[in-house]
Design an enzyme around this catalytic site. Structure first.
Site, short mmCIF file in Angstrom:
data_model
loop_
_atom_site.label_atom_id
_atom_site.label_comp_id
_atom_site.label_asym_id
_atom_site.label_seq_id
_atom_site.Cartn_x
_atom_site.Cartn_y
_atom_site.Cartn_z
N LYS A 110 42.70 51.63 44.70
CA LYS A 110 43.11 53.04 44.50
C LYS A 110 42.59 53.92 45.63
O LYS A 110 43.31 54.77 46.16
CB LYS A 110 42.53 53.57 43.18
CG LYS A 110 43.14 52.98 41.92
CD LYS A 110 42.42 53.56 40.68
CE LYS A 110 42.93 52.94 39.38
NZ LYS A 110 42.15 53.42 38.21
N ALA B 146 38.00 55.35 40.81
CA ALA B 146 37.25 54.60 39.79
C ALA B 146 38.21 53.84 38.89
O ALA B 146 39.39 54.17 38.79
CB ALA B 146 36.41 55.55 38.94
N ASP B 147 37.71 52.81 38.28
CA ASP B 147 38.48 52.06 37.29
C ASP B 147 37.55 51.59 36.19
O ASP B 147 36.43 51.14 36.47
CB ASP B 147 39.18 50.86 37.93
CG ASP B 147 40.23 50.29 37.02
OD1 ASP B 147 41.36 50.81 37.01
OD2 ASP B 147 39.92 49.34 36.27
N THR B 148 38.00 51.69 34.94
CA THR B 148 37.16 51.35 33.79
C THR B 148 37.84 50.30 32.92
O THR B 148 39.03 50.42 32.63
CB THR B 148 36.90 52.62 32.94
OG1 THR B 148 36.23 53.60 33.76
CG2 THR B 148 36.03 52.32 31.73
N GLY C 42 34.04 50.64 37.88
CA GLY C 42 33.85 50.47 39.32
C GLY C 42 34.13 51.80 39.97
O GLY C 42 35.07 52.49 39.58
#
Lengths: 189, 189
Positions: B51, B68-70, B105
């Site tokens: 991203k 960010a990624d969750t 992240g």
């Protein structure tokens, strides 16, 4: 059934609103007195119960009163709200690079019955430089908060992690409060 | 120096605002692809980095991009956003009475350099009745959230405690992000 929050804390108000409760605010007036020799849990239960009792006396009808009290305990010292900026800096230096505990007592009074419990949360601060401590003190956030920080503000970048209920650190253990309210027929979900 | 948040999440926007940052929002467009056989930490670092890379390409100048990624991991299953109400109910039943882990992240790109880290937080749900799960599903809160709950909403009364960074569960590990930003000269305090 009327619900009264016996606290002037804007954080507690915000948390009850988040749960979708309709309530009035009526802070306790008295200066609660702390007995000597109590544990942190006993202290916050005692203080929350005194607040609930005082405010309940003003609402004789079908009213649920919710009161709470929060203390911060670091290196064996109970920290309340800082007296001034220098006191805030002293407290923040004590918290830097260490774990401390936040205790909140919550008391619900309804129909003459008082239900009170305490919750503890460990909070781990990273090592914070004097420069950062001064910058944080300059934000003004420390001044109205036990332990001189607000976990929901800029201090969030100083806190590596917690163990326990986050909302307890903000001043109201929501999961525990939900359990107490359920026993008197108030369902949050 | 321009700061861009490469995410459309209202929670991430709210958290960066809480830190007092001035930033623009430019969500990544692409459907990130997950490689097989990665750990949850590797997965979220890989997705956040993709991203950040995509959005950075659109800002050639002096720009910091934060992505960010969750993901939520329960009983060995990676949970994304629920497909529908029934899927949300299934996920909430899986979380009830158990611990699970939330991984976020975060990737910061600046001047062609990419810095990415992952943070894990344990979340402990109390035992939740089918009635409460249905009532929570009816609030609509589960639908746009990985794992079908938002810790900052009414699910707060379902969560006994966490171990780790609360903001990581909301979608952005603020303490870790502060450390990364410091290395490129952006000081949050």
């Amino acid at each position: 059934m009327r619900i009264v929050l016996a606290s002037g804390s804007p954080r507690r108000k915000e948390l009850l609103e988040m749960l979708g409760l309709e309530f009035e605010i009526c802070p306790a007036r008295g200066e609660e007195s702390v007995q000597e020799g109590l544990s942190p849990e006993e202290t916050v239960i005692s203080l929350a119960s005194e607040k609930a009792r005082e405010v309940s006396a003003r609402f004789p009808g079908d009213t649920v009163v919710i009161a709470a009290d929060t203390v911060v305990c670091a290196e064996g010292e109970l920290l309340g709200k800082p007296r001034d900026r220098a006191d805030a800096v002293r407290m923040l230096k004590l918290l830097s690079g260490r774990s401390h505990y936040v205790y909140t007592g919550v008391c619900v009074m309804y129909g003459g019955v008082s239900l009170a419990e305490a919750e503890a949360t460990e909070v781990r601060f990273r090592a914070v430089s004097d420069e950062e401590i001064n910058a944080y003190a300059d934000t003004g956030e420390p001044m109205d908060k036990a332990g001189a920080y607000g976990i929901q503000g800029k201090a969030s970048v100083l806190i590596e992690g917690i163990n326990g209920d986050y909302y307890n650190v903000m001043g109201l253990p929501l999961c525990r409060l939900g359990g107490i309210l359920k026993t008197i027929g108030v369902h949050l979900l």
